[in-house]
Enzyme design. Structure first.
Site, mmCIF file in Angstrom:
data_model
loop_
_atom_site.group_PDB
_atom_site.id
_atom_site.type_symbol
_atom_site.label_atom_id
_atom_site.label_comp_id
_atom_site.label_asym_id
_atom_site.label_seq_id
_atom_site.Cartn_x
_atom_site.Cartn_y
_atom_site.Cartn_z
ATOM 1 N N THR A 86 0.864 -1.189 0.000
ATOM 2 C CA THR A 86 0.000 0.000 0.000
ATOM 3 C C THR A 86 0.895 1.231 0.000
ATOM 4 O O THR A 86 1.994 1.204 0.548
ATOM 5 C CB THR A 86 -0.867 0.070 1.272
ATOM 6 O OG1 THR A 86 0.006 0.076 2.397
ATOM 7 C CG2 THR A 86 -1.806 -1.100 1.367
ATOM 8 N N GLU A 112 -6.085 -3.112 -1.019
ATOM 9 C CA GLU A 112 -6.550 -4.212 -0.172
ATOM 10 C C GLU A 112 -7.742 -4.950 -0.773
ATOM 11 O O GLU A 112 -8.177 -5.965 -0.236
ATOM 12 C CB GLU A 112 -6.942 -3.662 1.216
ATOM 13 C CG GLU A 112 -5.772 -3.216 2.069
ATOM 14 C CD GLU A 112 -5.368 -1.760 1.855
ATOM 15 O OE1 GLU A 112 -5.661 -1.220 0.766
ATOM 16 O OE2 GLU A 112 -4.776 -1.162 2.763
ATOM 17 N N LYS A 155 -14.081 18.779 10.234
ATOM 18 C CA LYS A 155 -15.105 18.747 11.287
ATOM 19 C C LYS A 155 -15.333 20.162 11.799
ATOM 20 O O LYS A 155 -14.582 20.668 12.610
ATOM 21 C CB LYS A 155 -14.673 17.805 12.404
ATOM 22 C CG LYS A 155 -14.523 16.376 11.894
ATOM 23 C CD LYS A 155 -14.115 15.403 12.979
ATOM 24 C CE LYS A 155 -13.778 14.062 12.345
ATOM 25 N NZ LYS A 155 -12.359 13.849 12.080
ATOM 26 N N TRP A 169 -19.742 17.430 9.739
ATOM 27 C CA TRP A 169 -18.705 17.066 8.781
ATOM 28 C C TRP A 169 -18.891 17.764 7.437
ATOM 29 O O TRP A 169 -19.993 17.844 6.913
ATOM 30 C CB TRP A 169 -18.709 15.543 8.544
ATOM 31 C CG TRP A 169 -18.159 14.757 9.700
ATOM 32 C CD1 TRP A 169 -17.873 15.235 10.946
ATOM 33 C CD2 TRP A 169 -17.855 13.365 9.714
ATOM 34 N NE1 TRP A 169 -17.387 14.225 11.734
ATOM 35 C CE2 TRP A 169 -17.367 13.063 11.014
ATOM 36 C CE3 TRP A 169 -17.930 12.346 8.770
ATOM 37 C CZ2 TRP A 169 -16.970 11.783 11.377
ATOM 38 C CZ3 TRP A 169 -17.538 11.058 9.132
ATOM 39 C CH2 TRP A 169 -17.055 10.792 10.419
#
Ligand code: AMP
Length: 545
Positions: A184, A329, A442, A447
């Site tokens: 990754t 993944e 935030k 959000w």
């Protein structure tokens, strides 16, 4: 009672055997790293894969050994994919754009036994050579004429192939055997390895070819711009061999002019890549007043595709955009945005709006969104939460157990992989990413989606690229800061840009300030490097603070 059907393991070698037997004269075309166009067929490729496997066996490569690659998308890299996996070893693709220390870490962590690399990366390998502790031999993916002299005892790829008659017989083994390895490109901590299996690779390829996914077929000419060092070029080399599609590899020629020329010459119908690549290609087309004469569909993923880019492809070039989402993944494909039957009468604006979503899951993948307590959130297209996935081609554990157990168990005892993405899901099952969880802003407990704000900014003609990060605010905790690269030859003021948001997003979402920069930092896989932006601009003093 057991069923009574043949027990044939799903092995990667069967893909190239199939392509040879049923699509033997279909072409694979490469813009080589040396320069000229190389052209051969699936049958030629299969013969050379067997030569390579035979030669590797003589070099002492055994099942389970990791073979590293630092290479572009080429026919030779394609051969390494199939030869290495076919013999039961593991093809470990390494992203050459990573920092040298990361490459060393990855190759040593994987304990690569041989390293295959393109001419482009000779200087890199020269530098890393003393630190690659486990590598027994270095193979330069070129012919005798182009062999560098700077790497002692380097093996010439073409000579290696010539040393074997090509009568290697693919072995049969357990389909759960590891086939390839990709680390990754995590922006924090060491990269972690994702170890794919033969079975998962084949299942993913089947799913990828379905009409509601990429709809790959033997009538396609496919140009994967997405690198073979990034999640196996999203599985396209396998899907290509599975369907017998013509494959076109761009080599190191990733600029707009080279890609466009190859697409036209090879009558490419389907391509795939990250938004930053398409930015370059679209700019080239615009400057040269050029068009696509054969390209029908393009898969865009890896980062959110800005709606303005989808519109340009659809309206100006009649190329259908397949917005897709996934991750290393996940092999990588999780969702693709295709229309359902119920959408057939939508007008073009409604269709474009739908295409901004990352789409519906492929069969095999299940997803859900949850709140901070792990409680599942409704599929109303509004509620957003952590996106979790499960399925047969999704990671169970990182290579060598790094990072411990990555999964979360639900009340029914099912394991889910937390993607680190935040998303909404609508009643029809269309998922839309609002942010990486680390990137959400935030503000006063609510959000704000940085992706939404970036997408809005790039719809302005004077904005070439945009990033939105959170900046500390005494009253609201965090507020959005817009960072912009201007389109060449165009100008715009901060005030005009902020006004441009009015009516397009909620008022309290509008960024508090704008910074203009010459370029934005990207990760080795073309994503905005927000950690760097936060380091650099996170302390910016907002006028509202
Ligand atoms: P990688 O493992 O490098 O392929 O990165 C996977 C991550 O890229 C995902 O978890 C998302 O954060 C991001 N990503 C991939 N595709 C998309 C997309 N279409 N829209 C938004 N983010 C995406």
């Amino acid at each position: 009672m057991r069923g009574q059907m043949m027990n044939m393991p799903l092995l990667i070698s069967s893909l190239i055997v199939h392509a040879d037997r049923y699509h033997g004269d279909t072409e694979i075309v490469t813009r080589t790293v040396e320069g000229p166009i190389h052209r051969y067929t699936y049958s030629d490729a299969h013969r050379r894969c067997r030569q390579l496997a035979g030669a590797l066996q003589k070099l002492g490569v055994e099942q389970g050994d990791r073979i590293g690659t630092l290479a572009w998308n080429t026919h030779r890299h394609f051969e390494v994919y199939f030869a290495v996996a076919g013999m039961g070893a593991v093809c470990h693709t390494i992203n050459p754009r990573l920092f040298p220390e990361q490459i060393v870490y990855i190759a040593n962590h994987a304990e690569d036994k041989y390293m295959f690399f393109d001419l482009t990366f000779v200087p890199l390998v020269e530098k890393l050579l003393p630190e690659l502790k486990t590598v027994k031999g270095f193979v330069v993916m070129t012919d005798k004429e182009h062999m560098p002299t700077s790497i002692p005892n380097a093996i010439c790829y073409e000579e290696l192939l010539d040393s074997d008659p090509g009568d290697y017989a693919w072995p049969e083994f357990d389909e759960h055997t590891a086939s390839s390895l990709c680390y990754t490109s995590g922006t924090t901590g060491n990269p972690k390895g994702v170890l794919y299996q033969h079975r998962t690779t084949i299942l993913h390829a089947y799913a990828e070819c379905m009409p509601d996914a990429l709809g790959l077929s033997s009538s396609d000419s496919v140009l994967p711009v997405v690198p073979m060092f990034h999640v196996n070029a999203w599985g396209l080399p396998y899907a290509g061999a599975m369907t017998g599609a013509k494959l076109v590899f761009p080599g190191a020629g990733m600029d707009g002019a080279s890609l466009h020329e190859l697409m036209e010459d090879e009558k490419v119908t389907l391509s795939a890549g990250v938004p930053t690549i398409w930015m370059g290609l679209l700019a080239h087309l615009k400057q040269n007043n050029a068009k696509f004469s054969t390209l029908k569909r393009t898969v865009i993923g890896g980062s959110a595709c800005p709606p303005a880019m989808i519109r340009t492809f659809e309206e100006e070039y009649s190329v259908h955009v397949l917005h897709a989402w996934g991750m290393t993944e996940m092999s990588p494909l999780g969702t693709v945005c295709t229309f359902k039957r119920k959408h057939r009468d939508l007008d073009s604006e409604q269709k474009l709006a739908l295409q901004n979503r990352q789409g519906r899951v492929l069969f095999g993948v299940d997803m859900k969104i949850v709140d901070a307590d792990g409680k599942e959130l409704p599929w109303d297209g509004k509620a957003f939460g952590d996106l979790l996935v499960r399925g047969p081609w999704i990671l169970n554990e990182y290579y060598r157990g790094e990072g411990g157990n990555p999964l979360r168990e639900d009340d029914n005892g099912n394991d889910w992989f937390p993607t680190g993405d935040v998303a909404t899901i609508d009643p029809d099952g269309y998922m839309q990413i609002t942010d990486r969880s680390k990137d959400v802003i935030k503000s006063g407990g609510e959000w704000i989606s940085s992706i939404d704000l970036e997408n809005t900014a790039v719809a302005h003609p004077a904005v070439a690229e945009a990033a939105v990060i959170s900046v500390a605010h005494p009253k609201w905790d965090e507020r959005p800061l817009l960072i912009v690269v201007k389109t060449e030859g165009q100008d715009v003021s901060s005030d005009d840009l902020l006004k441009f948001y009015e009516g397009k997003v909620a008022k309290w979402w509008i960024p508090d300030d704008v910074l203009f920069v010459n370029e934005l930092p990207h990760t080795a896989t073309g994503k905005l490097l927000k950690t760097k932006l936060r380091e650099e601009y996170g302390h910016h003093k907002l006028p509202t603070a």
